[in-house]
Write a protein that holds these residues in place. Structure first.
Motif, PDB file in Angstrom:
ATOM      1  N   MET A 195     -37.014 146.577  -1.225  1.00 43.25           N
ATOM      2  CA  MET A 195     -37.569 147.141  -1.151  1.00 43.25           C
ATOM      3  C   MET A 195     -36.220 148.504  -0.790  1.00 43.25           C
ATOM      4  O   MET A 195     -35.809 149.484  -1.244  1.00 43.25           O
ATOM      5  CB  MET A 195     -38.326 148.174   0.029  1.00 43.25           C
ATOM      6  N   ARG A 196     -35.326 148.794   0.167  1.00 44.59           N
ATOM      7  CA  ARG A 196     -34.483 148.939   0.956  1.00 44.59           C
ATOM      8  C   ARG A 196     -33.069 149.061  -0.631  1.00 44.59           C
ATOM      9  O   ARG A 196     -32.514 150.514  -0.875  1.00 44.59           O
ATOM     10  CB  ARG A 196     -33.558 148.517   2.336  1.00 44.59           C
ATOM     11  N   GLU A 197     -33.358 147.971  -1.448  1.00 42.17           N
ATOM     12  CA  GLU A 197     -32.285 147.800  -1.715  1.00 42.17           C
ATOM     13  C   GLU A 197     -32.267 148.587  -3.666  1.00 42.17           C
ATOM     14  O   GLU A 197     -31.768 149.524  -3.992  1.00 42.17           O
ATOM     15  CB  GLU A 197     -31.804 146.146  -2.643  1.00 42.17           C
ATOM     16  N   ILE A 198     -33.137 148.655  -3.727  1.00 40.84           N
ATOM     17  CA  ILE A 198     -34.185 148.914  -4.442  1.00 40.84           C
ATOM     18  C   ILE A 198     -33.951 150.422  -4.816  1.00 40.84           C
ATOM     19  O   ILE A 198     -33.538 150.829  -5.478  1.00 40.84           O
ATOM     20  CB  ILE A 198     -35.577 148.658  -5.608  1.00 40.84           C
ATOM     21  N   LEU A 199     -34.536 151.262  -3.372  1.00 40.43           N
ATOM     22  CA  LEU A 199     -33.798 152.336  -3.500  1.00 40.43           C
ATOM     23  C   LEU A 199     -33.273 153.260  -3.147  1.00 40.43           C
ATOM     24  O   LEU A 199     -32.735 154.484  -2.241  1.00 40.43           O
ATOM     25  CB  LEU A 199     -35.501 152.997  -2.612  1.00 40.43           C
ATOM     26  N   GLN A 200     -32.385 152.574  -2.303  1.00 37.11           N
ATOM     27  CA  GLN A 200     -30.991 152.506  -1.564  1.00 37.11           C
ATOM     28  C   GLN A 200     -31.186 153.054  -0.562  1.00 37.11           C
ATOM     29  O   GLN A 200     -31.273 154.778  -0.272  1.00 37.11           O
ATOM     30  CB  GLN A 200     -30.305 153.403  -2.927  1.00 37.11           C
ATOM     31  N   LEU A 201     -32.485 152.962   0.333  1.00 35.18           N
ATOM     32  CA  LEU A 201     -32.557 153.588   1.345  1.00 35.18           C
ATOM     33  C   LEU A 201     -32.418 152.875   3.349  1.00 35.18           C
ATOM     34  O   LEU A 201     -32.126 151.664   3.238  1.00 35.18           O
ATOM     35  CB  LEU A 201     -34.118 153.969   1.627  1.00 35.18           C
ATOM     36  N   ILE A 256     -42.273 148.374  -7.081  1.00 34.04           N
ATOM     37  CA  ILE A 256     -41.906 147.517  -5.136  1.00 34.04           C
ATOM     38  C   ILE A 256     -42.678 146.391  -5.324  1.00 34.04           C
ATOM     39  O   ILE A 256     -42.559 145.665  -3.906  1.00 34.04           O
ATOM     40  CB  ILE A 256     -42.654 149.140  -4.791  1.00 34.04           C
ATOM     41  N   GLN A 306     -33.464 152.963 -13.717  1.00 34.35           N
ATOM     42  CA  GLN A 306     -34.424 153.780 -12.759  1.00 34.35           C
ATOM     43  C   GLN A 306     -34.340 155.073 -12.917  1.00 34.35           C
ATOM     44  O   GLN A 306     -34.998 155.897 -12.455  1.00 34.35           O
ATOM     45  CB  GLN A 306     -33.958 153.487 -11.569  1.00 34.35           C
TER      46      GLN A 306
END
Lengths: 172, 159
Positions: free
Chosen positions: A145-151, A137, A107
Protein backbone atom coordinates in the motif's frame (compact mmCIF):
# COMPACT_ATOMS: atom_id res chain seq x y z
CA UNK A 1 -37.67 18.73 -17.44
CA UNK A 2 -34.67 17.70 -19.57
CA UNK A 3 -34.79 18.05 -23.35
CA UNK A 4 -32.47 15.27 -24.59
CA UNK A 5 -31.78 16.90 -27.94
CA UNK A 6 -30.67 20.14 -26.36
CA UNK A 7 -26.95 20.68 -26.30
CA UNK A 8 -24.56 22.49 -24.03
CA UNK A 9 -21.04 23.70 -24.68
CA UNK A 10 -18.43 23.00 -22.02
CA UNK A 11 -15.16 24.94 -21.89
CA UNK A 12 -12.28 23.14 -20.23
CA UNK A 13 -9.52 24.45 -17.97
CA UNK A 14 -7.05 24.26 -20.89
CA UNK A 15 -9.22 26.27 -23.23
CA UNK A 16 -10.90 23.57 -25.32
CA UNK A 17 -14.63 23.51 -26.05
CA UNK A 18 -16.84 20.46 -26.28
CA UNK A 19 -20.53 20.46 -27.14
CA UNK A 20 -22.57 17.62 -25.69
CA UNK A 21 -26.19 16.61 -25.29
CA UNK A 22 -28.19 17.54 -22.19
CA UNK A 23 -28.93 13.83 -22.04
CA UNK A 24 -25.34 13.46 -20.81
CA UNK A 25 -24.99 16.59 -18.72
CA UNK A 26 -28.15 15.84 -16.74
CA UNK A 27 -26.01 13.35 -14.77
CA UNK A 28 -23.71 16.17 -13.64
CA UNK A 29 -25.09 18.09 -10.68
CA UNK A 30 -22.54 20.86 -11.31
CA UNK A 31 -23.43 21.44 -14.98
CA UNK A 32 -27.16 21.23 -14.40
CA UNK A 33 -26.90 23.77 -11.58
CA UNK A 34 -24.83 26.06 -13.81
CA UNK A 35 -27.48 25.86 -16.56
CA UNK A 36 -30.24 26.55 -14.06
CA UNK A 37 -28.32 29.51 -12.63
CA UNK A 38 -27.90 30.98 -16.13
CA UNK A 39 -31.69 31.01 -16.49
CA UNK A 40 -31.28 30.67 -20.26
CA UNK A 41 -34.01 29.85 -22.65
CA UNK A 42 -34.38 26.07 -22.57
CA UNK A 43 -34.75 26.12 -26.33
CA UNK A 44 -31.40 27.76 -26.91
CA UNK A 45 -29.18 25.46 -28.99
CA UNK A 46 -26.43 25.28 -27.94
CA UNK A 47 -26.77 26.76 -24.49
CA UNK A 48 -24.26 29.34 -23.36
CA UNK A 49 -20.89 27.81 -22.46
CA UNK A 50 -20.39 26.29 -19.04
CA UNK A 51 -16.81 26.49 -17.75
CA UNK A 52 -15.60 23.31 -16.05
CA UNK A 53 -12.42 23.04 -14.01
CA UNK A 54 -11.35 19.88 -15.82
CA UNK A 55 -8.76 19.50 -18.59
CA UNK A 56 -9.70 18.43 -22.09
CA UNK A 57 -8.22 14.90 -21.93
CA UNK A 58 -10.03 14.12 -18.66
CA UNK A 59 -13.30 15.63 -19.88
CA UNK A 60 -13.17 13.34 -22.92
CA UNK A 61 -13.00 10.33 -20.57
CA UNK A 62 -15.87 11.72 -18.50
CA UNK A 63 -17.97 12.21 -21.64
CA UNK A 64 -17.15 8.66 -22.80
CA UNK A 65 -18.44 7.33 -19.46
CA UNK A 66 -21.51 9.61 -19.54
CA UNK A 67 -22.34 8.45 -23.07
CA UNK A 68 -22.44 4.84 -21.90
CA UNK A 69 -24.48 5.78 -18.83
CA UNK A 70 -26.80 8.32 -20.48
CA UNK A 71 -29.87 6.24 -19.69
CA UNK A 72 -29.00 5.57 -16.04
CA UNK A 73 -31.83 6.37 -13.66
CA UNK A 74 -31.85 9.71 -11.89
CA UNK A 75 -31.55 10.70 -9.14
CA UNK A 76 -28.56 8.52 -8.29
CA UNK A 77 -29.54 6.20 -5.42
CA UNK A 78 -28.75 7.68 -2.02
CA UNK A 79 -26.19 5.84 0.07
CA UNK A 80 -27.69 3.75 2.80
CA UNK A 81 -26.26 2.05 5.86
CA UNK A 82 -25.64 -1.10 3.85
CA UNK A 83 -22.15 -2.54 3.75
CA UNK A 84 -20.44 -1.14 0.68
CA UNK A 85 -18.42 -3.26 -1.67
CA UNK A 86 -16.10 -2.69 -4.60
CA UNK A 87 -16.58 -5.95 -6.48
CA UNK A 88 -19.79 -4.92 -8.23
CA UNK A 89 -18.38 -2.63 -10.93
CA UNK A 90 -20.28 -3.23 -14.21
CA UNK A 91 -18.33 -5.00 -16.99
CA UNK A 92 -18.30 -1.96 -19.31
CA UNK A 93 -16.90 0.25 -16.54
CA UNK A 94 -14.22 -2.33 -15.73
CA UNK A 95 -13.13 -2.41 -19.37
CA UNK A 96 -13.25 1.40 -19.44
CA UNK A 97 -10.73 1.78 -16.60
CA UNK A 98 -8.64 -1.22 -17.70
CA UNK A 99 -7.85 0.66 -20.91
CA UNK A 100 -5.79 3.05 -18.76
CA UNK A 101 -3.60 0.20 -17.50
CA UNK A 102 -1.47 0.47 -20.62
CA UNK A 103 -0.89 4.17 -20.06
CA UNK A 104 2.28 5.24 -18.31
CA UNK A 105 0.28 7.63 -16.18
CA UNK A 106 -2.58 5.27 -15.27
CA UNK A 107 -2.63 6.34 -11.62
CA UNK A 108 -2.64 10.02 -12.54
CA UNK A 109 -5.47 9.35 -14.99
CA UNK A 110 -7.52 7.66 -12.29
CA UNK A 111 -6.80 10.57 -9.95
CA UNK A 112 -7.85 13.08 -12.62
CA UNK A 113 -11.13 11.28 -13.31
CA UNK A 114 -11.96 10.95 -9.59
CA UNK A 115 -11.40 14.66 -9.01
CA UNK A 116 -13.34 15.52 -12.20
CA UNK A 117 -16.28 13.36 -11.08
CA UNK A 118 -16.18 15.14 -7.72
CA UNK A 119 -16.03 18.65 -9.24
CA UNK A 120 -18.77 17.89 -11.77
CA UNK A 121 -20.85 16.09 -9.14
CA UNK A 122 -21.30 12.88 -11.13
CA UNK A 123 -22.05 10.43 -8.33
CA UNK A 124 -22.06 7.22 -10.38
CA UNK A 125 -18.64 7.95 -11.89
CA UNK A 126 -17.26 9.02 -8.50
CA UNK A 127 -18.40 5.80 -6.85
CA UNK A 128 -17.06 3.66 -9.69
CA UNK A 129 -13.62 5.29 -9.74
CA UNK A 130 -13.30 5.21 -5.93
CA UNK A 131 -14.19 1.50 -6.06
CA UNK A 132 -11.47 1.06 -8.70
CA UNK A 133 -8.94 2.65 -6.36
CA UNK A 134 -10.20 0.49 -3.48
CA UNK A 135 -9.68 -2.60 -5.68
CA UNK A 136 -6.08 -1.58 -6.33
CA UNK A 137 -5.48 -1.49 -2.56
CA UNK A 138 -7.62 -4.49 -1.63
CA UNK A 139 -5.60 -7.43 -0.30
CA UNK A 140 -2.29 -5.60 -0.36
CA UNK A 141 0.20 -5.65 2.47
CA UNK A 142 1.01 -2.45 4.33
CA UNK A 143 4.29 -2.19 2.42
CA UNK A 144 2.56 -2.66 -0.93
CA UNK A 145 0.00 0.00 0.00
CA UNK A 146 2.83 2.37 0.85
CA UNK A 147 4.42 1.69 -2.54
CA UNK A 148 1.22 2.15 -4.55
CA UNK A 149 0.39 5.37 -2.76
CA UNK A 150 3.99 6.47 -2.11
CA UNK A 151 3.37 7.24 1.52
CA UNK A 152 5.99 7.50 4.20
CA UNK A 153 5.34 6.31 7.71
CA UNK A 154 5.11 9.40 9.92
CA UNK A 155 3.99 7.64 13.11
CA UNK A 156 6.02 7.91 16.27
CA UNK A 157 7.38 4.63 17.65
CA UNK A 158 4.56 4.55 20.19
CA UNK A 159 1.85 5.20 17.59
CA UNK A 160 3.30 2.56 15.30
CA UNK A 161 3.36 0.02 18.12
CA UNK A 162 -0.30 0.80 18.84
CA UNK A 163 -1.29 0.36 15.18
CA UNK A 164 0.59 -2.93 14.97
CA UNK A 165 -1.15 -4.18 18.09
CA UNK A 166 -4.54 -3.26 16.63
CA UNK A 167 -3.69 -4.80 13.26
CA UNK A 168 -2.07 -8.02 14.47
CA UNK A 169 -5.11 -10.01 13.29
CA UNK A 170 -5.12 -8.66 9.74
CA UNK A 171 -1.51 -7.95 8.79
CA UNK A 172 -0.45 -10.35 6.07
CA UNK B 1 16.33 -4.33 -14.16
CA UNK B 2 12.83 -5.22 -13.01
CA UNK B 3 13.52 -3.65 -9.65
CA UNK B 4 14.87 -0.50 -11.29
CA UNK B 5 11.82 -0.26 -13.54
CA UNK B 6 9.63 -0.63 -10.52
CA UNK B 7 11.43 2.18 -8.75
CA UNK B 8 11.34 4.40 -11.86
CA UNK B 9 7.63 3.79 -12.19
CA UNK B 10 7.20 4.49 -8.49
CA UNK B 11 8.71 7.92 -9.01
CA UNK B 12 6.65 8.85 -12.04
CA UNK B 13 3.22 7.36 -11.59
CA UNK B 14 1.53 6.80 -8.27
CA UNK B 15 -1.87 7.60 -6.86
CA UNK B 16 -1.59 10.83 -4.80
CA UNK B 17 -4.28 9.84 -2.33
CA UNK B 18 -3.44 12.58 0.17
CA UNK B 19 -4.23 15.20 -2.49
CA UNK B 20 -7.86 14.07 -2.45
CA UNK B 21 -10.30 15.84 -0.13
CA UNK B 22 -10.76 13.95 3.14
CA UNK B 23 -14.37 13.04 2.30
CA UNK B 24 -13.24 11.31 -0.91
CA UNK B 25 -10.55 9.39 0.97
CA UNK B 26 -13.32 8.40 3.40
CA UNK B 27 -15.37 7.21 0.40
CA UNK B 28 -12.48 4.99 -0.75
CA UNK B 29 -12.20 3.60 2.80
CA UNK B 30 -15.92 2.81 2.73
CA UNK B 31 -15.45 0.38 -0.17
CA UNK B 32 -12.70 -1.62 1.54
CA UNK B 33 -13.22 -4.79 3.55
CA UNK B 34 -12.51 -4.18 7.21
CA UNK B 35 -9.06 -5.82 7.20
CA UNK B 36 -7.87 -3.63 4.29
CA UNK B 37 -9.44 -0.65 5.97
CA UNK B 38 -7.35 -1.29 9.06
CA UNK B 39 -4.14 -1.86 7.07
CA UNK B 40 -4.57 1.30 4.98
CA UNK B 41 -3.90 3.37 8.10
CA UNK B 42 -0.31 3.73 6.95
CA UNK B 43 0.25 7.28 8.15
CA UNK B 44 -1.22 9.83 10.53
CA UNK B 45 -3.62 11.47 8.07
CA UNK B 46 -5.11 8.20 6.81
CA UNK B 47 -5.37 6.96 10.38
CA UNK B 48 -7.32 10.09 11.36
CA UNK B 49 -9.60 9.94 8.30
CA UNK B 50 -10.35 6.27 8.95
CA UNK B 51 -11.30 7.05 12.52
CA UNK B 52 -13.55 9.96 11.51
CA UNK B 53 -15.52 8.07 8.86
CA UNK B 54 -18.36 5.88 10.05
CA UNK B 55 -18.95 2.58 8.30
CA UNK B 56 -21.22 -0.41 8.39
CA UNK B 57 -20.21 -4.06 8.57
CA UNK B 58 -22.95 -6.55 7.88
CA UNK B 59 -21.45 -9.38 9.95
CA UNK B 60 -18.44 -9.61 12.18
CA UNK B 61 -17.46 -12.96 13.67
CA UNK B 62 -14.97 -13.14 16.51
CA UNK B 63 -14.35 -16.72 17.58
CA UNK B 64 -11.93 -18.19 20.06
CA UNK B 65 -10.24 -21.14 18.38
CA UNK B 66 -8.91 -24.43 19.57
CA UNK B 67 -5.29 -25.39 18.98
CA UNK B 68 -6.45 -27.03 15.76
CA UNK B 69 -7.72 -23.70 14.46
CA UNK B 70 -11.42 -24.45 14.53
CA UNK B 71 -14.09 -22.89 16.65
CA UNK B 72 -16.31 -24.67 19.15
CA UNK B 73 -18.94 -24.97 16.43
CA UNK B 74 -16.53 -26.01 13.68
CA UNK B 75 -16.27 -22.56 12.05
CA UNK B 76 -13.15 -22.10 9.88
CA UNK B 77 -12.01 -18.50 10.20
CA UNK B 78 -10.81 -16.26 7.39
CA UNK B 79 -7.93 -15.03 9.51
CA UNK B 80 -6.15 -17.62 11.54
CA UNK B 81 -2.66 -17.44 12.90
CA UNK B 82 -1.24 -19.58 15.64
CA UNK B 83 -0.96 -16.62 17.89
CA UNK B 84 -3.10 -14.66 20.29
CA UNK B 85 -4.25 -11.07 20.01
CA UNK B 86 -4.99 -8.41 22.53
CA UNK B 87 -8.49 -6.97 22.51
CA UNK B 88 -7.19 -3.67 21.05
CA UNK B 89 -8.43 -4.51 17.56
CA UNK B 90 -11.99 -4.75 18.86
CA UNK B 91 -11.64 -1.48 20.69
CA UNK B 92 -10.55 0.25 17.49
CA UNK B 93 -13.30 -1.26 15.34
CA UNK B 94 -15.89 -0.29 17.96
CA UNK B 95 -14.89 3.38 17.69
CA UNK B 96 -16.53 4.08 14.33
CA UNK B 97 -18.16 0.92 12.96
CA UNK B 98 -21.80 -0.09 13.04
CA UNK B 99 -22.15 -3.85 13.07
CA UNK B 100 -25.23 -5.58 11.66
CA UNK B 101 -24.58 -8.88 13.42
CA UNK B 102 -21.73 -9.32 15.86
CA UNK B 103 -21.09 -12.96 16.59
CA UNK B 104 -18.71 -13.79 19.39
CA UNK B 105 -17.79 -17.23 20.63
CA UNK B 106 -15.60 -17.60 23.68
CA UNK B 107 -14.95 -20.85 25.43
CA UNK B 108 -12.83 -20.39 28.49
CA UNK B 109 -12.75 -18.03 31.47
CA UNK B 110 -9.62 -15.94 31.02
CA UNK B 111 -8.87 -12.32 31.72
CA UNK B 112 -9.03 -11.58 27.97
CA UNK B 113 -12.70 -12.46 27.95
CA UNK B 114 -13.55 -9.91 30.59
CA UNK B 115 -11.93 -7.33 28.28
CA UNK B 116 -14.15 -8.51 25.44
CA UNK B 117 -17.30 -8.40 27.55
CA UNK B 118 -16.50 -4.88 28.62
CA UNK B 119 -15.88 -3.87 25.00
CA UNK B 120 -19.19 -5.13 23.71
CA UNK B 121 -21.04 -2.19 25.19
CA UNK B 122 -18.87 0.13 23.03
CA UNK B 123 -20.13 -1.41 19.79
CA UNK B 124 -23.05 -0.07 17.81
CA UNK B 125 -24.67 -3.44 17.12
CA UNK B 126 -27.93 -4.48 15.47
CA UNK B 127 -27.86 -8.07 16.72
CA UNK B 128 -25.46 -9.79 19.04
CA UNK B 129 -24.98 -13.53 18.88
CA UNK B 130 -22.98 -14.75 21.78
CA UNK B 131 -21.61 -18.22 22.35
CA UNK B 132 -19.97 -18.30 25.73
CA UNK B 133 -20.02 -19.40 29.29
CA UNK B 134 -23.15 -17.68 30.50
CA UNK B 135 -21.80 -16.89 33.95
CA UNK B 136 -19.19 -14.58 32.39
CA UNK B 137 -21.62 -12.93 30.01
CA UNK B 138 -23.97 -11.96 32.81
CA UNK B 139 -21.27 -9.83 34.35
CA UNK B 140 -21.50 -7.25 31.57
CA UNK B 141 -24.93 -7.97 30.11
CA UNK B 142 -26.68 -5.20 32.01
CA UNK B 143 -24.40 -2.60 30.42
CA UNK B 144 -25.27 -3.54 26.84
CA UNK B 145 -27.59 -1.45 24.66
CA UNK B 146 -28.70 -3.69 21.82
CA UNK B 147 -31.90 -4.36 19.92
CA UNK B 148 -31.88 -8.13 19.96
CA UNK B 149 -29.94 -10.86 21.69
CA UNK B 150 -29.81 -14.53 20.81
CA UNK B 151 -27.90 -17.00 22.95
CA UNK B 152 -25.94 -20.05 21.96
CA UNK B 153 -25.65 -21.85 25.26
CA UNK B 154 -23.45 -24.72 26.12
CA UNK B 155 -22.43 -26.25 29.39
CA UNK B 156 -19.40 -25.13 31.32
CA UNK B 157 -17.34 -28.21 32.19
CA UNK B 158 -17.26 -29.12 35.83
CA UNK B 159 -14.05 -28.08 37.52
Amino acid sequence: RIYPLMRVTLTTSDGASVTVSRQLTKHSGFIEKAITDMAVDDNAVPLSAVAVDVDDATLKLVIEWLTEHRDDALPYPEKTDEERRADDIPAWDQAFVQKWDTKEDQQQTLYAVITAADKLDIKGLLDMTCKTLANKINGKTVEEMREILQLECDFTEEELAEIRKENAWCEN
Amino acid sequence: IAKKRRIDRKCEDYFPILSLPSELIGLVFSFLPIEDRMRLRVNKKLNAIELNSKYFVEKLHIFELSNKGVSHRGFNPRHYKKTSYSSDFMRRIAMNASIGILEIELNSPKEFHYDVYNLIKNFNIGTLKFGCIIRLLLISLKKMHINCLSFSLYIEPMS
